[in-house]
Design an enzyme around this catalytic site. Sequence first.
Site, PDB file in Angstrom:
ATOM      1  N   GLU A 157      35.235  -4.933  -5.051  1.00 18.49           N
ATOM      2  CA  GLU A 157      34.788  -5.289  -3.691  1.00 18.49           C
ATOM      3  C   GLU A 157      33.298  -4.956  -3.525  1.00 18.49           C
ATOM      4  OE1 GLU A 157      36.294  -6.985  -1.342  1.00 18.49           O
ATOM      5  OE2 GLU A 157      38.464  -6.675  -1.507  1.00 18.49           O
ATOM      6  N   ARG A 169      47.630   1.848  25.274  1.00 22.69           N
ATOM      7  CA  ARG A 169      46.698   0.695  25.303  1.00 22.69           C
ATOM      8  C   ARG A 169      45.343   0.979  24.661  1.00 22.69           C
ATOM      9  NH1 ARG A 169      48.908   0.210  30.380  1.00 22.69           N
ATOM     10  NH2 ARG A 169      50.562  -1.341  30.359  1.00 22.69           N
ATOM     11  N   GLU A 211      34.912 -12.422  13.240  1.00 24.60           N
ATOM     12  CA  GLU A 211      35.049 -13.451  12.212  1.00 24.60           C
ATOM     13  C   GLU A 211      34.990 -14.871  12.767  1.00 24.60           C
ATOM     14  OE1 GLU A 211      37.658 -12.264   9.084  1.00 24.60           O
ATOM     15  OE2 GLU A 211      37.765 -14.276   8.247  1.00 24.60           O
ATOM     16  N   ARG A 222      31.106 -13.630   9.075  1.00 29.84           N
ATOM     17  CA  ARG A 222      31.989 -12.634   8.474  1.00 29.84           C
ATOM     18  C   ARG A 222      32.840 -13.243   7.366  1.00 29.84           C
ATOM     19  NH1 ARG A 222      35.193  -7.716  11.663  1.00 29.84           N
ATOM     20  NH2 ARG A 222      36.210  -6.887   9.829  1.00 29.84           N
ATOM     21  N   LYS A 254      39.286  -4.047  11.758  1.00 29.00           N
ATOM     22  CA  LYS A 254      40.555  -4.767  11.606  1.00 29.00           C
ATOM     23  C   LYS A 254      41.641  -3.746  11.330  1.00 29.00           C
ATOM     24  CE  LYS A 254      39.090  -9.246   9.797  1.00 29.00           C
ATOM     25  NZ  LYS A 254      39.258 -10.184   8.661  1.00 29.00           N
ATOM     26  N   HIS A 306      38.139 -14.230  -2.364  1.00 34.36           N
ATOM     27  CA  HIS A 306      39.434 -13.925  -1.770  1.00 34.36           C
ATOM     28  C   HIS A 306      40.337 -15.141  -1.620  1.00 34.36           C
ATOM     29  CE1 HIS A 306      37.699 -10.032  -1.078  1.00 34.36           C
ATOM     30  NE2 HIS A 306      38.783  -9.593  -0.474  1.00 34.36           N
ATOM     31  N   LYS A 354      28.681  -4.568   4.543  1.00 35.79           N
ATOM     32  CA  LYS A 354      29.799  -4.912   5.421  1.00 35.79           C
ATOM     33  C   LYS A 354      29.416  -4.637   6.873  1.00 35.79           C
ATOM     34  CE  LYS A 354      34.511  -5.171   6.472  1.00 35.79           C
ATOM     35  NZ  LYS A 354      35.900  -4.917   6.178  1.00 35.79           N
TER      36      LYS A 354
END
Length: 367
Positions: free
Chosen positions: A185, A121, A237, A241, A143, A248, A227
Amino acid sequence: MKTLTVNLKERSYRVVVGGGALARSGDILSRQGFRTAPVIVANSTVLRLHGDRLLGALRGAFGPSPLIRIPDGERYKNHQTLLKIYDGLFRARADRRSWILAFGGGVTGDIAGFAAATFMRGIRFVMVPTTLLSQVDSSIGGKTGINVPQGKNLVGAFHQPSAVLADTGVLETLPGRQLRSGLFEVLKCGAIRSRPLLDYIDRRLPDILNRHPGALEHIIVAAAGIKADVVALDETEGGLRMILNYGHTIGHAIEAAGGYRRFTHGEAVAWGMIAALGYGRELGVLGAEETGRLNRLIRKAGPLPAVGELGPEAVWRALLRDKKFGGGDVRMVLLRGLGEGAVFNGIDARSLRRFLGRFLGGNGDLD
Ligand code: NAD
Ligand code: MG
């Protein structure tokens, strides 16, 4: 070497950027409170090229580390590799106090991070990103995830790393096309938040492409800092964000229409930014001069594979499948100025579709 902080209260962490970070990883991580050896999850290619330095430094600080090698390639970012990582963790007798060190590009970071998010977990993990893209983008923000047959990154979790070590030295062996892919990027970060970063890249492009350590450190610190700031303001997000998705929306559709082979992610984002520039100019959101300036800079960081052969219909269909593109209300990030990205709601889908048809038909030429 420079250090940034990603400010997320109790989940805050440092990002160390600079030459020699691998060789000093043992010291850096000891000073950050790590006491035991990590379980290393490493990309096989990166391990062959740069493993000795990392393993040596970690051995010096923590003794030998168990090692889980994962095969090289986006196609291995899947549940089979994930099970292999869990298996390696059990073999290493890992428990809830263990930590993972991810060593490789974005694929390695995403899957090792997801393993860390889910094993027992959730255990701690440290990112040691080795591509420019992963140093400025995927290693920051928490992420994590894997691809499934239904699509890319559709299974995952938010799980912040405990530290990020980005060594500019490892970029010496990165293939040029991968370096440029990451650079797009970086350009995106400048486009949405920092005109000085765009100016710097414009001035120092040859040094960046020649992997001058100071120039690389400068752009990584700048882009990773952007970032980190955006993520600190909007961790999951909810709003801001989204500006990181500049280029994109159309970029993802171009990447998908090219079968994920024709364009690297960064190249597709570069085209997505150029298309967004053209559409923004058409809407009168950004003037012709600034549009022209960023368009030229993006192309200078190329070459970009041509978009003229992509069918506008295929690109449009891919766009409609994108989970971030609307759901009725079509949203898109556009520039109000160089260094000033903003989310625009209520984009007219029909006019965007017509623009895209002209854009692709004209080979992506904005003039
Ligand atoms: P990658 O991890 O596949 O690395 C690209 C290639 O470079 C690989 O073949 C690898 O072996 C090689 N490589 C890596 N480091 C090297 C080095 N120092 N020298 C020589 N070769 C080296 O791809 P990537 O571009 O780093 O990352 C793309 C992945 O990141 C995608 O899966 C994408 O979904 C994910 N991503 C995640 C986030 C996020 O926020 N989590 C953000 C952007 C992208
Ligand atoms: Mg991206």
